[in-house]
Design a protein around this motif. Structure first.
Motif, PDB file in Angstrom:
ATOM      1  N   SER A 177      52.760 -39.643 -38.232  1.00  0.00           N
ATOM      2  CA  SER A 177      51.495 -38.909 -38.322  1.00  0.00           C
ATOM      3  C   SER A 177      50.982 -38.778 -39.757  1.00  0.00           C
ATOM      4  CB  SER A 177      51.630 -37.497 -37.720  1.00  0.00           C
ATOM      5  OG  SER A 177      52.085 -37.567 -36.408  1.00  0.00           O
ATOM      6  N   CYS A 178      51.159 -39.843 -40.549  1.00  0.00           N
ATOM      7  CA  CYS A 178      50.737 -39.738 -41.946  1.00  0.00           C
ATOM      8  C   CYS A 178      49.237 -39.970 -42.079  1.00  0.00           C
ATOM      9  CB  CYS A 178      51.508 -40.713 -42.831  1.00  0.00           C
ATOM     10  SG  CYS A 178      51.196 -42.452 -42.495  1.00  0.00           S
ATOM     11  N   GLY A 179      48.644 -40.639 -41.093  1.00  0.00           N
ATOM     12  CA  GLY A 179      47.195 -40.827 -41.119  1.00  0.00           C
ATOM     13  C   GLY A 179      46.703 -41.937 -42.030  1.00  0.00           C
ATOM     14  N   ARG A 180      47.631 -42.749 -42.558  1.00  0.00           N
ATOM     15  CA  ARG A 180      47.219 -43.854 -43.418  1.00  0.00           C
ATOM     16  C   ARG A 180      46.306 -44.824 -42.683  1.00  0.00           C
ATOM     17  NH1 ARG A 180      51.563 -45.323 -46.941  1.00  0.00           N
ATOM     18  NH2 ARG A 180      51.523 -43.803 -48.607  1.00  0.00           N
ATOM     19  N   CYS A 181      46.666 -45.129 -41.434  1.00  0.00           N
ATOM     20  CA  CYS A 181      45.910 -46.100 -40.656  1.00  0.00           C
ATOM     21  C   CYS A 181      44.485 -45.584 -40.418  1.00  0.00           C
ATOM     22  CB  CYS A 181      46.616 -46.407 -39.348  1.00  0.00           C
ATOM     23  SG  CYS A 181      47.015 -44.965 -38.365  1.00  0.00           S
ATOM     24  N   ILE A 182      44.385 -44.254 -40.241  1.00  0.00           N
ATOM     25  CA  ILE A 182      43.064 -43.660 -40.004  1.00  0.00           C
ATOM     26  C   ILE A 182      42.202 -43.782 -41.253  1.00  0.00           C
ATOM     27  CG2 ILE A 182      41.873 -41.518 -39.407  1.00  0.00           C
ATOM     28  CD1 ILE A 182      44.512 -40.720 -37.966  1.00  0.00           C
ATOM     29  N   ASP A 183      42.849 -43.527 -42.416  1.00  0.00           N
ATOM     30  CA  ASP A 183      42.123 -43.651 -43.682  1.00  0.00           C
ATOM     31  C   ASP A 183      41.591 -45.059 -43.894  1.00  0.00           C
ATOM     32  OD1 ASP A 183      42.348 -41.084 -44.481  1.00  0.00           O
ATOM     33  OD2 ASP A 183      44.096 -41.369 -45.777  1.00  0.00           O
ATOM     34  N   ILE A 184      42.417 -46.039 -43.535  1.00  0.00           N
ATOM     35  CA  ILE A 184      42.068 -47.411 -43.920  1.00  0.00           C
ATOM     36  C   ILE A 184      41.160 -48.091 -42.893  1.00  0.00           C
ATOM     37  CG2 ILE A 184      43.915 -48.790 -42.849  1.00  0.00           C
ATOM     38  CD1 ILE A 184      44.232 -49.786 -45.934  1.00  0.00           C
ATOM     39  N   ARG A 212      56.761 -35.967 -35.387  1.00  0.00           N
ATOM     40  CA  ARG A 212      57.338 -36.417 -36.650  1.00  0.00           C
ATOM     41  C   ARG A 212      56.492 -36.032 -37.871  1.00  0.00           C
ATOM     42  NH1 ARG A 212      59.905 -42.243 -37.646  1.00  0.00           N
ATOM     43  NH2 ARG A 212      60.742 -41.288 -39.508  1.00  0.00           N
ATOM     44  N   ALA A 213      55.604 -35.064 -37.718  1.00  0.00           N
ATOM     45  CA  ALA A 213      54.787 -34.695 -38.871  1.00  0.00           C
ATOM     46  C   ALA A 213      55.670 -34.191 -40.003  1.00  0.00           C
ATOM     47  CB  ALA A 213      53.775 -33.623 -38.486  1.00  0.00           C
ATOM     48  N   PHE A 214      56.883 -33.707 -39.678  1.00  0.00           N
ATOM     49  CA  PHE A 214      57.807 -33.265 -40.727  1.00  0.00           C
ATOM     50  C   PHE A 214      58.000 -34.357 -41.771  1.00  0.00           C
ATOM     51  CE2 PHE A 214      62.036 -33.263 -42.543  1.00  0.00           C
ATOM     52  CZ  PHE A 214      62.106 -32.002 -43.091  1.00  0.00           C
ATOM     53  N   CYS A 215      58.215 -35.588 -41.272  1.00  0.00           N
ATOM     54  CA  CYS A 215      58.548 -36.690 -42.171  1.00  0.00           C
ATOM     55  C   CYS A 215      57.479 -36.940 -43.227  1.00  0.00           C
ATOM     56  CB  CYS A 215      58.796 -37.958 -41.375  1.00  0.00           C
ATOM     57  SG  CYS A 215      60.241 -37.843 -40.322  1.00  0.00           S
ATOM     58  N   SER A 216      56.214 -36.895 -42.816  1.00  0.00           N
ATOM     59  CA  SER A 216      55.184 -37.284 -43.774  1.00  0.00           C
ATOM     60  C   SER A 216      54.437 -36.100 -44.388  1.00  0.00           C
ATOM     61  CB  SER A 216      54.186 -38.233 -43.109  1.00  0.00           C
ATOM     62  OG  SER A 216      53.550 -37.566 -42.047  1.00  0.00           O
ATOM     63  N   TRP A 217      54.520 -34.933 -43.772  1.00  0.00           N
ATOM     64  CA  TRP A 217      53.753 -33.814 -44.299  1.00  0.00           C
ATOM     65  C   TRP A 217      54.633 -32.780 -44.989  1.00  0.00           C
ATOM     66  CZ3 TRP A 217      48.288 -33.165 -43.597  1.00  0.00           C
ATOM     67  CH2 TRP A 217      47.698 -34.211 -42.883  1.00  0.00           C
ATOM     68  N   VAL A 218      55.941 -32.820 -44.768  1.00  0.00           N
ATOM     69  CA  VAL A 218      56.824 -31.799 -45.320  1.00  0.00           C
ATOM     70  C   VAL A 218      57.937 -32.389 -46.181  1.00  0.00           C
ATOM     71  CG1 VAL A 218      58.344 -29.866 -44.748  1.00  0.00           C
ATOM     72  CG2 VAL A 218      56.341 -30.309 -43.331  1.00  0.00           C
ATOM     73  N   VAL A 265      60.605 -24.113 -34.836  1.00  0.00           N
ATOM     74  CA  VAL A 265      60.292 -25.364 -35.534  1.00  0.00           C
ATOM     75  C   VAL A 265      60.251 -26.521 -34.551  1.00  0.00           C
ATOM     76  CG1 VAL A 265      61.117 -26.992 -37.271  1.00  0.00           C
ATOM     77  CG2 VAL A 265      61.235 -24.543 -37.712  1.00  0.00           C
ATOM     78  N   LEU A 266      61.240 -26.558 -33.668  1.00  0.00           N
ATOM     79  CA  LEU A 266      61.314 -27.620 -32.669  1.00  0.00           C
ATOM     80  C   LEU A 266      60.068 -27.603 -31.782  1.00  0.00           C
ATOM     81  CD1 LEU A 266      63.206 -29.820 -31.591  1.00  0.00           C
ATOM     82  CD2 LEU A 266      64.071 -28.173 -29.955  1.00  0.00           C
ATOM     83  N   PHE A 267      59.677 -26.403 -31.385  1.00  0.00           N
ATOM     84  CA  PHE A 267      58.501 -26.213 -30.562  1.00  0.00           C
ATOM     85  C   PHE A 267      57.270 -26.777 -31.274  1.00  0.00           C
ATOM     86  CE2 PHE A 267      54.970 -23.599 -28.960  1.00  0.00           C
ATOM     87  CZ  PHE A 267      55.138 -23.775 -27.599  1.00  0.00           C
ATOM     88  N   PHE A 268      57.150 -26.435 -32.553  1.00  0.00           N
ATOM     89  CA  PHE A 268      55.987 -26.884 -33.307  1.00  0.00           C
ATOM     90  C   PHE A 268      55.904 -28.407 -33.331  1.00  0.00           C
ATOM     91  CE2 PHE A 268      54.021 -28.366 -37.244  1.00  0.00           C
ATOM     92  CZ  PHE A 268      52.768 -27.800 -37.105  1.00  0.00           C
TER      93      PHE A 268
END
Lengths: 249, 262
Positions: free
Chosen positions: B239-246, B81-87, B71-74
């Motif tokens: 890495s939630c991608g909100r900024c990319i969407d907007i 920090r994709a864990f925070c927003s995707w999991v 998990v750490l490797f991933f």
């Protein structure tokens, strides 16, 4: 203040009060329960430290015996336990709950003999019998716990005794042998009384300890216990004086 | 397609897979976010929890360690920090609290408490020290992330109370307080993701300095380079991608980090 403002303040206040009240109720809960751990659990403190709270043991149990602790359960949140009166441990031969534990909080070695799984070695707890409320001790014939026991005649055996009150019946008294009892709780589940008269407690709570003072002289090798015994006298000098001066005499 | 929709889908899908695994209907994910088994064989563990257990007991089984390293490797190689927003399911609550806060204008109320952004790092350090001193995984004993995810996966009504507390805290007390000021797990992943490859990249030529991205970003400090230079966003980004969407001008995009910058 506009109506909108009042509503907003009201929602905010009510939400904070509710949330605060919930946290308060958790912090001040006073009920204390004694809960049983799954087979192979390490000593309570080490178990608590090692358990990662993943619930894999809960999922592995084919009988849905295990539950994860919530706030109300008075043990570390998220750790597994079971309530034998609801669902006892059915002592699976392959012990799936212990085998799947990723951190070793449930230790396979504690339930193995010669590297082979041996569920009879599990020491979840020990059954304790309340003689006052066991109907068998009243003279009524009930052997529900005895029949339910997976180690029948080992962990629970029946003792026959003459019933002097009727002078023509026998007592069939269930007796627990802690040397064999695994604490699976099937007896507690089977008990016919409203609140079980036989129930499982963790061994640490249910069993006494003799210390160095007494030896079973009739058992071979029992005196081995004396080899490293501390023989220094531990008298409290003031004890006799206190006893006489305590005002009881 | 909007990244946000994909993200919500994955976030909920993971929880559903866990629930189905728990109910023994579908055998893809068993266990929960602390430790799980993927496809009936691959063990995964929460590296922060395993680290605490290691500090508390100095003995952790190989299964847990290999799972934690995977998990750490991933997260440290792939997405920071994709864990925070995707999991993490707490993200669903805090995002809703933020929406609620904005929608009903609670943001303008006087601030109740102030916590520095760095608080979570101190909290992370404290939890590790306490794990060692008290011989017990300190944060795991009180982890709200644990309570919420177990509550959802194993169905525990008491978790609703904690979820409501988190909501009330974020909505009325401290804006985005739980995730970006308090949670040590997020702090752990933002440290672990320092060198992750998938990052949001900012292209200054396309930027019109409209600052729409800063309005939606849950960790505004990572966008301090917007409009200034070509760069990759720091690892505190979830890495939630909100900024990319907007971003209407294609100035922000997920990209593989390389060393062309500066």
């Amino acid at each position: 203040m506009s109506r909108r403002e009042i509503l907003k303040k009201g929602i905010k206040g009510a939400s904070l009060a509710l949330a605060g009240g919930f946290i308060w109720s958790i912090a001040t809960k006073s009920e204390s329960k004694i809960l049983l751990r799954p087979p192979g659990a390490l000593k309570e403190e080490i178990f608590n430290a090692k358990c990662i709270k993943c619930g894999l043991c809960v999922e592995a149990c084919p009988y849905n015996t295990l539950k994860l602790a919530s706030f109300k359960d008075d043990i570390a949140i998220g750790t597994p336990y079971f309530t034998p009166r609801e669902i006892p441990c059915y002592m699976c031969e392959d012990i799936p709950c212990t085998a799947i534990c990723p951190t070793g909080a449930l230790d396979v070695d504690l339930v193995s003999t010669d590297e082979k799984l041996d569920i009879k070695k599990m020491q979840v707890g020990v059954a304790v019998l309340d003689m006052q409320n066991c109907v068998a001790y009243w003279g009524i014939q009930c052997d529900a716990c005895y029949r339910a026991c997976p180690l029948i005649d080992e962990a629970i055996y029946l003792e026959y005794r003459r019933n002097d009150r009727t002078a023509k019946h026998a007592f069939l008294l269930p007796i627990v042998d802690p040397n064999f009892c695994t604490g699976c709780g099937k007896c507690e589940r089977a008990c016919i009384t409203e609140k079980a008269a036989i129930f499982v407690l963790p061994r640490k709570i249910a069993l006494g300890s003799v210390g160095d003072n007494y030896i079973k002289g009739w058992e071979k090798g029992a005196d081995k216990r004396l080899e490293n015994v501390d023989t220094s006298l531990k008298f409290k000098k003031s004890k006799a004086v206190d006893y006489l001066n305590d005002g009881e005499f | 397609m909007k990244i946000n929709i994909v993200r919500r889908f994955i976030q909920i899908l993971i929880l559903i897979l866990f629930i189905l695994g728990n109910l023994k209907i579908l055998n893809i994910l068993e266990g929960n976010l602390s430790s799980s088994i993927l496809f009936g064989g691959l063990g995964l563990s929460d590296p922060y929890a395993v680290l605490q257990i290691y500090l508390a007991t100095f003995s952790v089984s190989a299964t847990a360690i290999s799972g934690a390293l995977l998990v750490l490797f991933f997260y440290s190689i792939i997405a920071s920090r994709a864990f925070c927003s995707w999991v993490c399911p707490v993200n669903l609550i805090t995002d809703f609290a933020y929406f609620f806060r904005k929608k009903f204008n609670y943001a303008k109320d006087t601030r109740v408490i102030r916590l520095p952004k760095n608080f979570r790092y101190y909290f992370l350090g404290l939890s590790l020290i306490l794990s060692f001193v008290l011989s017990t995984p300190a944060f795991e004993q009180i982890s709200f992330v644990g309570v919420i995810q177990r509550g959802i996966i194993f169905g525990n009504v008491m978790a609703i109370g904690v979820a409501f507390f988190i909501f009330a805290f974020d909505a009325f007390i401290l804006e985005r307080g739980i995730c970006s000021n308090i949670c040590p797990l997020g702090a752990f992943y933002s440290l672990a993701g320092k060198f992750a490859f998938v990052r949001v990249e900012h292209t200054v030529e396309n930027c019109t300095r409209c600052m729409d991205c800063k309005k939606v970003c849950p960790e505004k400090q990572v966008l301090n380079i917007v409009g200034k230079k070509n760069a990759f966003i720091k690892s505190e980004c979830i890495s939630c991608g909100r900024c990319i969407d907007i971003c209407k001008h294609d100035a922000l995009n997920f990209s593989i980090r390389h060393n062309k910058e500066n």
